[in-house]
Design an enzyme around this catalytic site. Sequence first.
Site, PDB file in Angstrom:
ATOM      1  CG  MET A 138     -27.491 -24.370  -0.652  1.00 15.53           C
ATOM      2  SD  MET A 138     -28.271 -23.622  -2.255  1.00 15.53           S
ATOM      3  CE  MET A 138     -27.087 -22.491  -2.525  1.00 15.53           C
ATOM      4  CE  LYS A 165     -19.260 -21.076  -4.940  1.00 14.25           C
ATOM      5  NZ  LYS A 165     -19.465 -22.129  -3.810  1.00 14.25           N
ATOM      6  CE1 TYR A 199     -45.963  11.282   6.828  1.00 16.91           C
ATOM      7  CE2 TYR A 199     -46.638  12.763   5.268  1.00 16.91           C
ATOM      8  CZ  TYR A 199     -46.993  12.139   6.308  1.00 16.91           C
ATOM      9  OH  TYR A 199     -48.313  11.980   6.884  1.00 16.91           O
ATOM     10  CD  GLU A 205     -56.270   3.980  10.783  1.00 18.24           C
ATOM     11  OE1 GLU A 205     -55.988   3.377  11.697  1.00 18.24           O
ATOM     12  OE2 GLU A 205     -57.070   4.848  10.795  1.00 18.24           O
ATOM     13  CB  CYS A 209     -48.182   7.128  10.352  1.00 17.89           C
ATOM     14  SG  CYS A 209     -50.066   6.747  10.377  1.00 17.89           S
ATOM     15  N   GLY A 235     -52.167   4.170   7.376  1.00 10.31           N
ATOM     16  CA  GLY A 235     -51.958   3.469   8.736  1.00 10.31           C
ATOM     17  C   GLY A 235     -51.767   1.889   8.456  1.00 10.31           C
ATOM     18  NE  ARG A 254     -54.059   7.641  16.057  1.00 13.90           N
ATOM     19  CZ  ARG A 254     -53.916   6.508  16.214  1.00 13.90           C
ATOM     20  NH1 ARG A 254     -53.817   5.687  15.045  1.00 13.90           N
ATOM     21  NH2 ARG A 254     -53.571   5.999  17.432  1.00 13.90           N
ATOM     22  CB  SER A 270     -50.987   9.590   7.138  1.00 16.57           C
ATOM     23  OG  SER A 270     -50.159   8.881   7.748  1.00 16.57           O
ATOM     24  CG  HIS A 280     -20.122 -22.420   9.019  1.00 12.94           C
ATOM     25  ND1 HIS A 280     -20.936 -22.270  10.031  1.00 12.94           N
ATOM     26  CD2 HIS A 280     -21.024 -22.458   8.038  1.00 12.94           C
ATOM     27  CE1 HIS A 280     -22.196 -22.051  10.000  1.00 12.94           C
ATOM     28  NE2 HIS A 280     -22.357 -22.389   8.498  1.00 12.94           N
ATOM     29  NE  ARG A 336     -18.698 -15.415  -0.772  1.00  7.90           N
ATOM     30  CZ  ARG A 336     -18.656 -16.579  -0.409  1.00  7.90           C
ATOM     31  NH1 ARG A 336     -19.862 -17.290  -0.810  1.00  7.90           N
ATOM     32  NH2 ARG A 336     -18.182 -16.844   0.853  1.00  7.90           N
ATOM     33  NE  ARG A 383     -48.629   6.344  18.521  1.00 11.50           N
ATOM     34  CZ  ARG A 383     -47.566   5.767  18.381  1.00 11.50           C
ATOM     35  NH1 ARG A 383     -47.634   4.698  17.666  1.00 11.50           N
ATOM     36  NH2 ARG A 383     -46.127   6.269  18.716  1.00 11.50           N
ATOM     37  CG  ASN A 443     -49.039  -0.746  12.433  1.00 12.55           C
ATOM     38  OD1 ASN A 443     -48.317  -1.255  11.917  1.00 12.55           O
ATOM     39  ND2 ASN A 443     -48.696  -0.100  13.603  1.00 12.55           N
ATOM     40  CG  ASP A 444     -55.555  -0.641  12.884  1.00 10.99           C
ATOM     41  OD1 ASP A 444     -55.336  -1.487  13.490  1.00 10.99           O
ATOM     42  OD2 ASP A 444     -56.256   0.536  13.217  1.00 10.99           O
ATOM     43  N   GLY A 453     -22.168 -21.696   3.209  1.00  7.66           N
ATOM     44  CA  GLY A 453     -22.220 -22.897   4.035  1.00  7.66           C
ATOM     45  C   GLY A 453     -23.610 -23.495   3.959  1.00  7.66           C
ATOM     46  NE  ARG A 455     -16.594 -25.007  -4.436  1.00  5.43           N
ATOM     47  CZ  ARG A 455     -15.842 -23.837  -4.057  1.00  5.43           C
ATOM     48  NH1 ARG A 455     -14.875 -23.359  -5.006  1.00  5.43           N
ATOM     49  NH2 ARG A 455     -15.505 -23.219  -2.848  1.00  5.43           N
TER      50      ARG A 455
END
Length: 911
Positions: free
Chosen positions: A102, A22, A878, A771, A858, A792, A638, A790, A451, A335, A583, A794-795, A100, A91
Site C-alpha cells: 500500500m 503500524k 483426527y 460425503e 480424510c 470425505g 474404505r 470420517s 522490498h 512490528r 482406498r 473432497n466429495d 510494500g 503512511r
Amino acid sequence: MTKFVYAFTEGNKDMKDLLGGKGANLAEMVHMDLPVPPGFTITTEACRYYLSNGQEPEELEAEVTRHLEAVEEQMGKKLGDPEDPLLLSVRSGAKFSMPGMMETVLNIGLNDESVKGLAAQSGNERFAWDSYRRLIQMFARTVLDIDGDFFSDALHALQKAKGYSGDLDMTTADLQELVEQFKGIVRRATGYPFPQNPRRQMNLAITAVFRSWNTERARIYRRREHIPDDLGTAVNICTMVFGNMGEKSGTGVAFTRDPSTGHSGVYGDYLVNAQGEDVVAGIRNTLSLKDLEQLDPVSYNELMDIMKRLENHYRDLCDIEFTIQEGKLWMLQTRVGKRTAAAAFRVATQLVDEGLISAEEAITRTTGEQLTSLLFPQFQRDAQRTLITKAMAASPGAAVGEVVFSNEQAEARAAEGAKVILVRRETNPDDLPGMVVAAGVLTARGGKTSHAAVVARGMGRTCVVGAEDLLVEEKAGTVFIKSTGQTLRAGDVISIDGTTGEVFFGAVPVEDSPVMIYVSQGLEAALEAAGDDVDTCELVRSVDRILTQADKSARMHVRANADNPEDAARAREFGAQGIGLCRTEHMFLGERRELIEHVILAATPELQEAALGALMPLQRGDFEGIFEAMDGLPVVVRLIDPPLHEFLPDMTKLAVEVATMEARGQQVPEHTRTLLRAATERHEDNPMLGLRGVRLSIQIPGFVDLQVRAVAEAAVACRKRGLDPHPEIMIPLIGSDKEFRLVADRARKIIADVERESGYDLDIAIGNMIELPRAAIIAEKIAEDSEFFSFGTNDLTQTTWGFSRDDVEHEFIPTYMAEGIFDTSPFETIDREGVGELVRMGTERGRKGNPNLTVGICGEHGGDPASVHFFDSVGLDYVSCSPFRVPVARLEAGRAAVMAKGQESGAGATA
C-alpha cells in the site's frame, strides 16, 4: 459518535483491529517512552466507510484538524508554513503486515514557498530541494496515479548527462531543475499544476492510502496470505524527521535477530543522507549497522538499547524502522518481524531458552507453511556447478529456473509449466504478480531489508539481492556479468541459493533437505547427515523440539491416507498415528485391472464369484503389508468407491476401434465386443453421482464379501505373527441409514465368520464416510449403528457446491478467485460457511446419536493448516492427509490446541 482519529498517545499494541499494526505499535512505543515523532492515526473504520461509500466520513476532516492542531502546537510549527514549515508523512498500516503493498507519501507540506523556509531553517538548501523533488515524485505516482517511470527516467537522464553515479552526486541546482521537470510532468499528465495547498496535499494523500487497499497488488498479496478483504487500512500521520539532511543523518531498517537465519546479533541496513523509502526501494546498496557504529556511536548505542527493550517487550523478533536527523535518533515503526522458515523455528526455541515464552507458545511462533518450505530439496553439496556471482542471501532455499524480467514473462512461462527466476535491477510493489509465480528472485541492488528481500521472506521464496556484478537491463532483456563479460538472456536457466547468496549457470541438482531427512529418518540420521554444519544441526534440533512439543500439545491425532505398504511405512516415518483412509480401489489397478473386468463381464454368479475369488489372496496380501507397517495403529479401510466403468476401457475409444475394424472388413474379437457392450451398459452421464460407493456394494455384494474377508483374514494372519493390527471398515457415500445398515450387517457377518473360523476376536469397527449433505443432516440416525464417521471433504465439497472438481479447478475457480468470490479454492481450504457447517452439524448430530462416536476427516483438507484449525474447533478426533503432509498436520494440530487454550483463557496466543 464514532471516533475516527486517535493520537499516538491514545492507543496500544492490542488495538491493531482499529489502528492497524503500524499505528498500534507506534502508540505502544510512545507508552514505552521511546523517541517517536508526534502524530495520529486514522482508523480502519474510516477506511471501510470510504470503501463502502466512495467518500470519507463527514466528521473525519474536523477530527483530523483537531489532531493536526495538537501536533502543530506540540512542535511549534504550522503545516506548510512558508517560514518554518511542519512537514508530515502519510503512511498506510493494516492489521496484518503487507510490506510494500500500500501507499506512503513523505514530505507533505512542501510547496514553492515552504521549500525556501525549510532551506532557511535547516541551513541546508540541498536537503530542502531534495525533499521537495521526493514529495512531487512520490505524490504524483501514489496520489495522482502518474506512471513513476516518467520521474525515474528524468532523474536517470539528468544523472547520466552529468556523469553522476547516484543521487548523492546531485547538486542543489540539479534538484531545483528536477523539481521544475517533475512539476511539468504533473501538469502534462493531469492538466493541473502540482497542488500547492499543504492541507489539500494531506487530504489527497489520506484518500490515496484508503484507495491503495484495493490495488491489484494489495489484493493479490491478501489472497496469497489469506488476509480478509474487509479489514481496511489505517492511515498514520506522523511528523517528518529527516535522514537526508547530510552526512550526520540517515535512515535504516533493523532486526533484533537475523530474519534469514534467526541468529542473535545486529542485523539491518543503513543509508547515510537518505529518506526511509530509499532503503526498502534498494536504489543504492546499503551499509550495515556495524558501519553505523563507526559513523555515529551515540545513536548506535541508543538504537541497540531500544532494540533490546522492544524484543523483550514483544517477546519476539522485531522489525524496526528508524531515522537519524543530525545525530538525533527517531523510531518510525516496529512490528513483529517477518522471517524465513528456518529463522522461525530457531527463534522460537531461542526465546524458550531465554525464558521469554513457554514451549507451548513456541509452537504458535511457527506455521505449517514454514515447515513445508523446509521440506523442499536443496542443492547437492558435491554437485558440479559454475558460479556466476555471489551476493547477499536474503531468503533461503534452492531455486532453479529460466530467467525472466517482467511479470508478464513470469506469468506466461509459469502458466506453461516452466520454473522461472525473476531477475530485476530492484523490485517494487508492482512486481508482486511475478514474485508470486517465480521459484526465486534475484536483484542487482538492495539489501536484506529491500522490498525483494522482505516480500520474498514473507512468501517463502528463495531470494538473492545486491548482486552488484550484474547489470540488469529489463527492457533489453539481458543481464551483463561485469566480471566475466558474459550475458544472460530471457530463457537462460540459472540456479540461485538463498542460503549462501550464490548464483550459478544452469540447473544444479538437488537433494533432500536436512529437515526432510529428519522427518523421514529421525533426528540422529539428520544430525549425522549434517556433520559439522553447526547451523544445520541447530535448525534440525529446533524443528525436532517444536514438532515434539506439538505432538504433546495436540488434541487431535494425525493419520495418513495410504493405499499400499510402502506409503503406509512412509507415513509412519513421518509421524502418522494410523491410516485414516486406505482406498481399496487403488489395489485393482495395473495388472489386476483385468481381474475386475472378469467380475464385470461374468455371465453367471458362479463366474463372478470365481473372478472375485482370484482377487482374494492379492487383497489379503496388500492388507497384511499395510497392517504390518502400521502395527499397533488404526487402519481405516474404505470399501470400493468409484464406478465400475472406470475399470473398463474408454467406451468411445472401443466404439471407434470396433467401427474401424468393421470398416476394414476385419474380424472383431468377441472379447472386444463384450467389453464394448459392458462399457456401454455401465456408461453414466454423471458417474460421480452414479453407481459407486455404498450403491456399488449393494448392487454387487460380492465386493463386500471379498474386501471385508480379506481385511479380516489379513488381521488374523498378522495376529498369528505376533503383530497387533487394528483394522476398521469404512462404507463410502452413505446417504441413508438403511444403506449403511444393509452393508454394515453383511460386513459384520463376514467378520463373525472369520472370527469363528480362526478363533481370534478381531474387534473390527464399522463406520462410514460423510460425503453427501443428506448424510450430515441425518447423522444422528446413521450414528446409532455406526462406530465412526470420517468426512470425505473432497466429495462433500463437490456435492455441497454442485461442483465437479476436475472440471471447475482449471475453468472458473481462477476467475472466482480473481473476482473475490473465493479467497482460496474450496478444494484447498475448507469452506467454513457451507461445507464446514455440514462437518460441524454432522459431528454434533452424530455424537447425539452415539456419544462414543469417533469422528475424523480424510479429505486432503486434513493437511491444510487453516482447515486443521477449523477441524480442531469442531472437535474432531483426527485428521488424515497424504503422507508428505503429515508433519505439517502434526504441527498445526498442536498449534490449534494451544491457540484454542489461549483464547479460552483470554491470553490469546501469538499466531
